[in-house]
Design an enzyme around this catalytic site. Structure first.
Site, PDB file in Angstrom:
ATOM      1  N   SER A 199      -0.924  10.805   6.333  1.00 53.04           N
ATOM      2  CA  SER A 199       0.060  10.653   7.404  1.00 53.04           C
ATOM      3  C   SER A 199       1.445  11.071   6.916  1.00 53.04           C
ATOM      4  O   SER A 199       2.206  11.727   7.636  1.00 53.04           O
ATOM      5  CB  SER A 199       0.125   9.201   7.871  1.00 53.04           C
TER       6      SER A 199
ATOM      7  N   LYS B 181       3.647  -2.181  11.147  1.00 47.30           N
ATOM      8  CA  LYS B 181       2.331  -2.263  11.808  1.00 47.30           C
ATOM      9  C   LYS B 181       2.557  -2.694  13.243  1.00 47.30           C
ATOM     10  O   LYS B 181       3.563  -3.322  13.559  1.00 47.30           O
ATOM     11  CB  LYS B 181       1.439  -3.301  11.113  1.00 47.30           C
TER      12      LYS B 181
ATOM     13  N   GLY C 160      -2.529   5.607  13.982  1.00 47.08           N
ATOM     14  CA  GLY C 160      -3.705   4.914  14.498  1.00 47.08           C
ATOM     15  C   GLY C 160      -4.161   3.783  13.592  1.00 47.08           C
ATOM     16  O   GLY C 160      -3.752   3.666  12.444  1.00 47.08           O
ATOM     17  N   ASP C 161      -4.974   2.937  14.133  1.00 48.39           N
ATOM     18  CA  ASP C 161      -5.730   1.922  13.397  1.00 48.39           C
ATOM     19  C   ASP C 161      -6.941   1.636  14.289  1.00 48.39           C
ATOM     20  O   ASP C 161      -7.300   2.484  15.125  1.00 48.39           O
ATOM     21  CB  ASP C 161      -4.874   0.674  13.125  1.00 48.39           C
TER      22      ASP C 161
ATOM     23  N   LYS D   5       0.836  -1.203   0.000  1.00 48.60           N
ATOM     24  CA  LYS D   5       0.000   0.000   0.000  1.00 48.60           C
ATOM     25  C   LYS D   5       0.870   1.251   0.000  1.00 48.60           C
ATOM     26  O   LYS D   5       0.689   2.152  -0.810  1.00 48.60           O
ATOM     27  CB  LYS D   5      -0.882  -0.021   1.252  1.00 48.60           C
TER      28      LYS D   5
HETATM   29  N1  GLU Z   1      -3.800   2.276   9.892  1.00 46.86           N
HETATM   30  C1  GLU Z   1      -3.879   3.000   8.654  1.00 46.86           C
HETATM   31  C2  GLU Z   1      -3.587   2.073   7.497  1.00 46.86           C
HETATM   32  O1  GLU Z   1      -3.944   0.923   7.544  1.00 46.86           O
HETATM   33  C3  GLU Z   1      -3.047   4.263   8.673  1.00 46.86           C
HETATM   34  C4  GLU Z   1      -1.597   4.057   8.865  1.00 46.86           C
HETATM   35  C5  GLU Z   1      -0.806   5.347   8.975  1.00 46.86           C
HETATM   36  O2  GLU Z   1      -1.389   6.421   8.865  1.00 46.86           O
HETATM   37  O3  GLU Z   1       0.418   5.240   9.156  1.00 46.86           O
HETATM   38  O4  GLU Z   1      -3.039   2.421   6.475  1.00 46.86           O
END
Ligand code: GLU
Length: 450
Positions: free
Chosen positions: A382, A126, A165-166, A114
């Site tokens: 981000s 992560k 965040g997540d 991604k």
């Molecule tokens: N948790 C979000 C994602 O799955 C954002 C991760 C971020 O902003 O670093 O991409």
């Protein structure tokens, strides 16, 4: 299938049998890469695929906290620093009861592709914990976050690893995590975390970014078909931050969100969640309440509530699963196809089981858009937050929104281009996997064997 590719997938399935979600995502991503591996024998020679599925680093740590009654609790903290070849590790933290090594690894692996696809300089990471925020007091959340950061702070930094965040981690948790980091390090390094409040280096549009980005991506898909989003209907799952962002943008553009869901069931609002600002903002009220149920929406606005059910039997122009992984299985995919739905737009990370995904992609009239492209707007903003922090500047809402829009268009275009270049036609799923892979592959090849 290419022998090297199938050997790697088989080996991962065998050696990581206790990590089903991780195996699932490796199979999903790698099965798109056949033409790439065929055309680049140097990748097999460098054993690139086996190197990619092994995180550069993954660790667990003890997180101990005391509840309001004085009882001591111990949770497991996780961080995977999956691939840093194109930038500092970047990815969210998930606080949820079911978090385990398989879930952290699947999310970390997805994040690599991604983040690469965004064309921004961010590697994949992560983390999270099996801590369950439901029903915890403000003070308990704060103590948990402080304890979590005490264990993690040595291993992160603005140029090293930048958590965000997540699920279960929003602005409030990021605030407590940053406060503890600052206290321990004795310096103001706000580029270490993203999703911060505006008062200490957060970016405008970050809370909305994932949902807005998903809608911008959908608009690209619709433009390809000569259609427009205005007047169309959406079946969403979830009611968190991402779904809120979709509702907000859909309302602005004249589309109608018919459903929301939670762990308890789903609601159907025939006038649309998007019919008033009050309804859209109520998603945030529900999230803040900590009840973790969508029934409250039905009680408040007098709409139908279906306990224990998912919204995938509903007729809508777009299906947008925006809640959790494996939200749509093969049976549900069949119902979606029976309703002659043309657009299946994944939003949450890996919301579709692999066989449901294969089934949907096999429907001649269906267009499937993959989550790693659709939800990449969140991590993209981000990264814009990191840029603002390192340059000590603050961009206006319009500026961030415009950049987000440009990034989403670029993600869409590069996916289409990659798919066509390998003779796969208009395949958004394979295109996203290939485009994400190519950049990491190139960086790893250039940086030597390790
Ligand atoms: N948790 C979000 C994602 O799955 C954002 C991760 C971020 O902003 O670093 O991409």
């Amino acid at each position: 299938m290419n022998a090297y590719l199938s050997n790697v997938i088989e080996r991962v399935n065998r050696d990581h049998a206790t990590e089903p979600e991780f195996c699932q995502t490796v199979e999903e991503v790698f099965s798109s890469l056949e033409p790439v591996i065929e055309q680049h024998p140097e990748y097999e020679k460098a054993d690139l695929l086996n190197r990619m599925v092994e995180p550069e680093r993954m660790f667990t740590f003890r997180v101990v906290w005391t509840d309001d009654q004085g009882a001591v609790h111990t949770n497991t903290g996780y961080r995977v620093q999956f691939n840093g070849s194109i930038g500092p590790y970047k990815g969210g933290l998930r606080f949820q009861r079911n978090v385990n090594p398989s879930i952290i690894k699947f999310l970390g692996f997805e994040q690599c592709f991604k983040n690469s696809l965004t064309s921004l300089p961010i590697g994949g990471g992560k983390g999270g914990s099996d801590f369950d925020p439901a029903g915890k007091s403000e003070a308990e959340i704060m103590r948990f976050c402080q304890s979590y950061m005490q264990a993690l702070y040595r291993y992160i930094g603005p140029d090293v690893d930048v958590p965000a965040g997540d699920m279960g981690v929003g602005g409030r948790e990021i605030g407590y995590l940053f406060g503890e980091y600052r206290r321990l390090k004795g310096c103001f390094e706000n580029g270490v975390l993203t999703g911060k409040d505006l008062s200490f280096g957060g970016s405008l549009i970050r809370p909305e970014a994932t949902g807005y980005g998903a809608v911008y991506y959908l608009q690209c898909v619709l433009a390809h078909e000569g259609e427009d989003i205005a007047g169309k209907t959406i079946a969403c799952s979830g009611f968190g931050n991402v779904t809120w962002g979709i509702c907000k943008k859909a309302r602005e553009l004249g589309a109608k969100v018919l459903t929301l869901s939670g762990p308890d069931g789903y609601i159907y609002d025939p006038d649309g969640v998007t019919s008033s600002d009050e309804k859209v903002e109520y998603l945030r009220v529900m999230r803040a309440s900590g009840h973790d149920r969508v029934k409250d929406y039905a009680d408040k606005f007098g709409v139908d509530y279906y306990p224990g059910k998912k919204p995938w039997g509903v007729k809508a122009d777009f299906i947008m699963p925006s809640a959790v992984q494996n939200d749509v299985d093969r049976e549900q995919a069949k119902r979606i196809a029976q309703n002659h739905i043309k657009y299946y737009i994944e939003v949450a990370n890996m919301p579709t089981t692999n066989d449901a995904l294969a089934y949907l992609m096999g429907q001649p009239d269906m267009i499937v858009a993959p989550s790693k492209a659709v939800n990449a707007g969140g991590v993209s903003v981000s990264c814009l937050e990191m840029s603002q922090n390192s340059e000590h500047i603050f961009w206006s809402e319009e500026e961030v929104d415009q950049r987000l829009h440009e990034i989403m268009v670029k993600i869409y275009n590069s996916s289409v281009e990659a798919s066509e270049r390998y003779g796969l036609g208009y395949n958004l799923v394979a295109g996203a996997n290939i485009a994400g892979f190519e950049r990491i592959a190139r960086a790893m090849m250039a940086q030597g064997i390790f």
